[in-house]
Every structure is written in C-alpha cells, then in structure tokens.
Design a protein around this motif. Structure first.
Motif, PDB file in Angstrom:
ATOM      1  N   LEU A 314       0.826  -1.207   0.000  1.00 40.32           N
ATOM      2  CA  LEU A 314       0.000   0.000   0.000  1.00 40.32           C
ATOM      3  C   LEU A 314       0.857   1.252   0.000  1.00 40.32           C
ATOM      4  CD1 LEU A 314      -2.353  -1.058   2.935  1.00 40.32           C
ATOM      5  CD2 LEU A 314      -2.854  -1.274   0.506  1.00 40.32           C
ATOM      6  N   LYS A 315       0.268   2.351  -0.435  1.00 41.69           N
ATOM      7  CA  LYS A 315       0.884   3.665  -0.244  1.00 41.69           C
ATOM      8  C   LYS A 315       0.641   4.091   1.197  1.00 41.69           C
ATOM      9  CE  LYS A 315       2.763   5.658  -3.850  1.00 41.69           C
ATOM     10  NZ  LYS A 315       4.096   6.169  -3.841  1.00 41.69           N
ATOM     11  N   TRP A 316       1.539   4.901   1.730  1.00 34.74           N
ATOM     12  CA  TRP A 316       1.334   5.448   3.072  1.00 34.74           C
ATOM     13  C   TRP A 316       0.027   6.247   3.104  1.00 34.74           C
ATOM     14  CZ3 TRP A 316       1.242  10.583   4.946  1.00 34.74           C
ATOM     15  CH2 TRP A 316       1.298  10.707   6.345  1.00 34.74           C
ATOM     16  N   ILE A 317      -0.711   6.140   4.185  1.00 39.42           N
ATOM     17  CA  ILE A 317      -2.023   6.792   4.281  1.00 39.42           C
ATOM     18  C   ILE A 317      -1.996   7.882   5.351  1.00 39.42           C
ATOM     19  CG2 ILE A 317      -4.471   6.411   4.793  1.00 39.42           C
ATOM     20  CD1 ILE A 317      -4.096   3.511   3.799  1.00 39.42           C
ATOM     21  N   GLU A 318      -2.476   9.053   5.000  1.00 45.54           N
ATOM     22  CA  GLU A 318      -2.536  10.169   5.956  1.00 45.54           C
ATOM     23  C   GLU A 318      -3.386   9.750   7.167  1.00 45.54           C
ATOM     24  OE1 GLU A 318      -1.180  13.231   5.477  1.00 45.54           O
ATOM     25  OE2 GLU A 318      -1.076  13.593   3.310  1.00 45.54           O
ATOM     26  N   PRO A 319      -2.955  10.133   8.372  1.00 48.17           N
ATOM     27  CA  PRO A 319      -3.681   9.711   9.586  1.00 48.17           C
ATOM     28  C   PRO A 319      -5.166  10.082   9.562  1.00 48.17           C
ATOM     29  CG  PRO A 319      -1.612  10.738  10.192  1.00 48.17           C
ATOM     30  CD  PRO A 319      -1.735  10.875   8.699  1.00 48.17           C
ATOM     31  N   GLU A 320      -5.485  11.261   9.010  1.00 45.09           N
ATOM     32  CA  GLU A 320      -6.885  11.710   9.029  1.00 45.09           C
ATOM     33  C   GLU A 320      -7.800  10.795   8.222  1.00 45.09           C
ATOM     34  OE1 GLU A 320      -4.264  13.520   8.423  1.00 45.09           O
ATOM     35  OE2 GLU A 320      -4.391  15.556   9.226  1.00 45.09           O
ATOM     36  N   LEU A 321      -7.217   9.984   7.347  1.00 40.90           N
ATOM     37  CA  LEU A 321      -8.049   9.112   6.499  1.00 40.90           C
ATOM     38  C   LEU A 321      -8.236   7.720   7.095  1.00 40.90           C
ATOM     39  CD1 LEU A 321      -6.609   9.883   2.939  1.00 40.90           C
ATOM     40  CD2 LEU A 321      -8.534  10.947   4.097  1.00 40.90           C
ATOM     41  N   ARG A 322      -7.531   7.428   8.189  1.00 40.60           N
ATOM     42  CA  ARG A 322      -7.476   6.032   8.650  1.00 40.60           C
ATOM     43  C   ARG A 322      -8.705   5.620   9.445  1.00 40.60           C
ATOM     44  NH1 ARG A 322      -1.178   5.953  10.670  1.00 40.60           N
ATOM     45  NH2 ARG A 322      -0.314   7.016   8.830  1.00 40.60           N
ATOM     46  N   GLU A 323      -9.823   5.519   8.759  1.00 35.59           N
ATOM     47  CA  GLU A 323     -11.078   5.162   9.418  1.00 35.59           C
ATOM     48  C   GLU A 323     -11.720   3.930   8.782  1.00 35.59           C
ATOM     49  OE1 GLU A 323     -12.114   6.538  12.132  1.00 35.59           O
ATOM     50  OE2 GLU A 323     -10.894   8.349  12.215  1.00 35.59           O
TER      51      GLU A 323
END
Length: 587
Positions: A314-323
């Motif tokens: 996976l690509k790294w995911i911004e924390p705000e999207l981790r839902e």
DNA sequence: GCCGTTTTCGGCCCGACTGTTTTCAGTCG
C-alpha cells in the motif's frame, strides 16, 4: 433518532452475548452498531426504500441483524433483546462505562450481589461485598469506587479543540526529557477526530532506564488527577480536565510500527492485519514479521510507518483518512498505479484567506485592524469581515451604519497598500436566514458586499422539509455566496437541525453556493462525512475560523483537519486559492 | 452474526496490564 436507538440496542445485545462468553457474535453486533450510527440516512428510510435487502447493504449488517431491524421498525421491539434484558435486567450502558468494568464482571455482580445499576454497584463496593467474591479482592473494590468517583463528573467525549493544546503542551515537555528520541500524540488525536474519548502518546527511547524515567515523570505531572495503572512500557492516567491519557514507551526501532498501531483507527488496523495475514506476515505494535512457521519468527521491525504500508503493498495513508472508509482500497489502487488512488489532501499551510470573522462592530472582541494584523501575522493574504446585523448580536450595525464600517475597511486597505503589502480586507456579512428563507438584509444592500455569508441562528427545531426549504431558498438568492455552519450542530451540546443534506448539497451544486466548514472547535460544521459528500458532488467549500477574537484563528487548523478527514483537496477549498480566483468563483 | 482475490463454510487482530492467582481471566485500546 432511530439509528441511535437501534445502535444502542445492538451494542447492548453485544454486551449480553459477551457476558455469556459467546464468541465472535459480540464483535459482529458491535460492528453493525458502529456502522448504523455512522449512517447519514435513517434505517427507516432505507427499509422503506428496499426492505431487508437494502438493510443488508449496510456494512456489517447481514440477514440476521437486518431481520432484527425490521422487527424493531414494525413492532418497536426486538424479542431476543427483550428476553436478554429480562434474563439480566441491568443498566448495561452505565455499568459498562465505569472504567475497568466489563460484561463478565457485570454478570457476576448481578448474579452474586444483585447489582442492577450504578447505585447498587456503589453500595456493594462501600459495603465491602465485592472483595468477598472469588477472584476479586480489596484492590478491585477500591478501583471500582475510584472509577465511580470519576464516572459521576465526567462526560465521555470532548471536542478535540478542548484538549488538544493541553496535550501538546505535555508532549513538548516530555520531548525535552533526556533519553527521549521521539514523541507522538497518536490515536484519535493524531487522526484529528472532531471529538476524542481519550488521548494516547507514544515515546521512543533506547534504554529501559530512560523508559522508567519517563514513566515516572508522566504519572507525577501536575495535570494528573488519578493513575489507573502504571507499567514499564504502558501507563494510563486521568487528567484534571477529565480526559484519560495513555502513554506508551517503545524502543526507537519500533517507533514506526508503534505509531501506526497506536494511531488506529481500530477498524483501519484490523483491515491491515488481515492483509498482513494473507501475505504470510504478522503486524503488531513492534513491527511487521515474517511467519515461517508458528515458532520461528524473523523480526523485521519497522522504523517508519511508510515501511509497514509498503510491505503490505500500500501507499502510506494520511492519519486523518485512517477510518476504514475506503482509504485502504484507495492506497492499494495507488500503489498499483491505478486511477482513483488516495486524495492529495489540502495541507495545513494551504489557506490563503479566512472567510468568516467578527469584530467589535458586532459580537467580536477585537477591532477590524487587530483582526487583520493577526491574520497577516499568521501568513494570510486576505480576510473577510462578516459581522452580524440583527440587534441580538449588535446594536451598532445596520443598513445605514454599515457605510462607516466600509470606510474603516477602505482606510485600512489603503494603509496596507502604502506599506506595500498585498494584504486585503474584504467587506462581508453573516446575514440571518429567517424562518421563511428570506434574508435579514435587503438585496439592495447585500449586492454591495464583496462576499455574503448566510446562516441560521434561530428556530432550530423546524421540520426537516421546512428547514431544508428554508436553506435552499437562501442558496437560490443570487447574492448569497456562502452558507455558514450549514447543519447548526454543536459538538456534544446540540444536534444538527433536521435537514435533507443530500438536497442541500445538490442545490449548492446547482446554484454555485459555497458550503462552509466552520473551524470553531465545537462546531466543525460541515462534519467529515458531509464534506466528502459535497466534494464528491463537485461542491466547493470554504474553511472559516468564525473568529470572535484574535486567539480564535488557531482553530483554522481544526477546520483544515476536518476537511482532510472529508478527503478534501486544495481544489475543493476556495480560500486555499489566490484571492482573484476565489472572488471569480463566487456568485 | 458476518463475510469472500482461499472460502457459501470456517474462519474471525493482537498484546499490555491488573488483580488475583501460582498460570489466568477480564478489561482495555
């Protein structure tokens, strides 16, 4: 409300099943409850539109739970739940919110001591009955009494902006302790969730001795009201502002893995671990491991979060999207070079202007000049002054005196020009939308403002259809550029007014009206899901501070965070654009 | 009870800390 009622029942069923030591089902009910609570549409409407089949479209809702929802809609009750309640008639919701008390303990307290509610529990503990139970002792009893003390005077969740700055202050102090290699506020704070139930901090060290020193510092801080537990690597306290604060100390080589793990969300992490399992890997807070067989594991601890995501393909995911709301699938598509990857989120330094604030002309604490200078100091290129006109907010400003305000603004703008500054103050207002959808000011005046914002400050309890029409009528006015705090909710204090949000978004698109993301810490309105809905519909948004004092500009960060949680990009946010482009976009 | 790039059956995330135990269950996140 029906969604909350059903979510509540499903949660309670989950607890009842957990009491009986039933495997897996509790988690299934819990997941369904979370998803139902997060819906934007009422389950009643979903059921009406497509029956059981439509209900099964809700994630984590299958035939079994869909049938139960149908039963609730038809009869107002769920038989199985009624039976469970009858069998163990306890105040589950309150009892489970006592820290350290779960379903197993509740069942034993009920069976062996007749405890049905908080009052019974307190009495049992005070009468020294708990310590007589097998497996419990003096300490358990004391812990229950302590937890009850806090239970009574604390609300369970807090607006992020209420605790964020205290937490950062603590973090900065810990960062400076000797032996500390790194720190991170993780959990829902790092995800910038609008409200947080507790806070988590991660500290990286290189020796056990340093870890012990940090733990000592942490539990002895002046902010600490109570220590729940303390260990070598993990401790948990309640702060005097009532938030629970957990600290976790890890070896610096595991910092990346630990950051990922403790940032969550829980559902995001569970999805990642499932991917890991499929790849023959194991993911935990210490790293990502190869599993050759059950016994031999090759440690491969991740220094950076990015490594973990990459190892999972996976690509790294911004924390705000981790839902777990589609970001993992998007990260996978992006890593594979397919379209529809992750959004390029608006950045925390991307705002060029601020499109709602108040001065001393109405209910603000500072003059226009003070507001302008503060905005300039924080790197903005323009601001919009949007004072109120209705007498309840201001008896200074009306359709005659506003000319004087404009003169004041013109004068300040000339001053900026002389100083060779490109900074500009725009003339605006936050005009009230009356009950019938008309505006408090006449069109003749509205025309003369650079930007007109409209919002609701009265009669919040209208019927859904009427409220929707009220706002739609305002949006159709060719002078109205922005609808402020479109749903009217106050986090933890006042629910949104009843609104057909899809219709509002649709009308915004048709009329070219901007919807506001109000950044004030207890508004954050629109909320993340609605932002995403608006973005997907091609509606443009504005992030505004609604500042009533120069100290309120700091909340813009929270508005940006909310926008990011709604997957918004720079191109979606009009005040991330140069002033000319922004003005041209408005009606 | 839910779900499917291994599946319509057989799995279901993982570890720290506490209090009570002499190896573990309950709770939490």
């Amino acid at each position: 409300m029906i969604n909350q009622e059903i979510a509540h029942i499903l949660n309670n069923i989950s607890e009842y099943l957990a009491m009986e030591d039933i495997e897996f089902k509790p988690r299934a009910y819990e997941k369904a409850a979370v998803n139902i609570e997060a819906l934007n549409e009422s389950v009643f409407d979903i059921y009406k539109s497509g029956g059981i089949k439509a209900l099964e479209e809700i994630p984590a809702v299958g035939y079994g739970i869909a049938k139960k929802i149908e039963e609730y809609i038809k009869t107002g009750k769920i038989k199985e739940y009624e039976q469970l309640k009858k069998k163990t008639p306890v105040d589950l919701e309150k009892l489970t919110s006592v820290h350290g008390i779960g379903p197993k303990s509740i069942l034993r307290f009920y069976k062996e001591l007749g405890v049905k509610n908080i009052e019974d529990l307190e009495k049992a503990a005070k009468d020294k009955k708990i310590r007589q139970l097998e497996g419990f002792g003096f300490k358990s009893e004391e812990n229950i009494l302590m937890a009850l003390k806090f239970f009574k005077n604390s609300s369970s969740r807090f607006p992020l902006g209420y605790v964020l700055y205290d937490l950062r202050n603590i973090e900065q102090r810990i960062k400076k302790l000797s032996g500390v290699k790194n720190t991170l506020l993780s959990g829902s704070v790092r995800r910038m969730k609008e409200d947080v139930g507790d806070a988590d901090m991660l500290v990286a060290v290189s020796s056990k001795k340093d870890a012990k020193k940090i733990m000592d510092y942490f539990i002895h801080m002046s902010e600490v009201a109570h220590i729940y537990n303390k260990g070598e690597t993990k401790s948990s306290v309640k702060l005097k502002n009532y938030i629970n604060f957990d600290i976790r100390v890890v070896d610096e080589n595991s910092f990346g893995a630990a950051s990922q793990y403790f940032t969550g969300s829980k559902d995001h992490n569970i999805e990642l671990r499932k991917i890991a399992i499929k790849k023959g890997l194991k993911l935990n807070e210490y790293g990502i491991f190869q599993i050759k067989n059950q016994k031999s594991k090759i440690k491969n601890s991740a220094k950076a979060e990015e490594e973990i995501y990459n190892k999972l393909g996976l690509k790294w995911i911004e924390p705000e999207l981790r839902e777990n709301k589609g970001e993992i699938q998007a990260a996978l598509r992006q890593a594979q070079g397919k379209p529809d990857g992750l959004p390029k989120l608006i950045g925390y330094n991307d705002l060029r202007g601020d499109l709602q604030m108040h001065s001393k002309w109405s209910d603000g604490m500072n003059t226009i000049e003070e507001m302008a200078n503060e905005a300039l100091k924080t790197g903005k290129e323009y601001i919009l002054i949007t004072d109120h006109f209705r007498p309840i907010f201001s008896n200074k400003l009306n359709s005659q005196t506003v000319v004087k305000q404009w003169q004041e603004i013109d004068k300040l703008n000339s001053k900026f020009k002389i100083q060779n500054s490109k900074f500009r103050i725009l003339k605006g207002c936050e005009v009230d939308i009356m009950d019938n959808g008309e505006l408090y000011l006449e069109d003749e005046i509205l025309k003369k403002f650079d930007v007109v914002c409209a919002s609701i400050h009265s009669n919040f309890k209208m019927q859904k259809g009427k409220m929707t029409e009220r706002i739609i009528k305002a949006m159709k006015n060719p002078n109205v550029d922005i609808i402020c705090h479109p749903t009217g909710r106050l986090i933890g204090a006042r629910p949104a007014y009843k609104l057909d949000i899809e219709k509002i978004v649709q009308t915004a698109k048709e009329t070219g009206t901007i919807l506001e993301i109000n950044a004030y810490f207890n508004r954050l309105d629109l909320k993340d899901d609605y932002i995403r809905m608006a973005k997907n519909a091609g509606v443009k948004l504005a992030i505004s501070s609604d500042a009533h004092s120069i100290s309120h500009f700091q909340y813009l960060e929270l508005g940006i965070a909310q926008a990011r949680r709604g997957w918004a990009e720079k191109k979606d946010i009009i005040n991330a654009w140069p002033i000319d482009k922004m003005l041209k976009t408005l009606k």
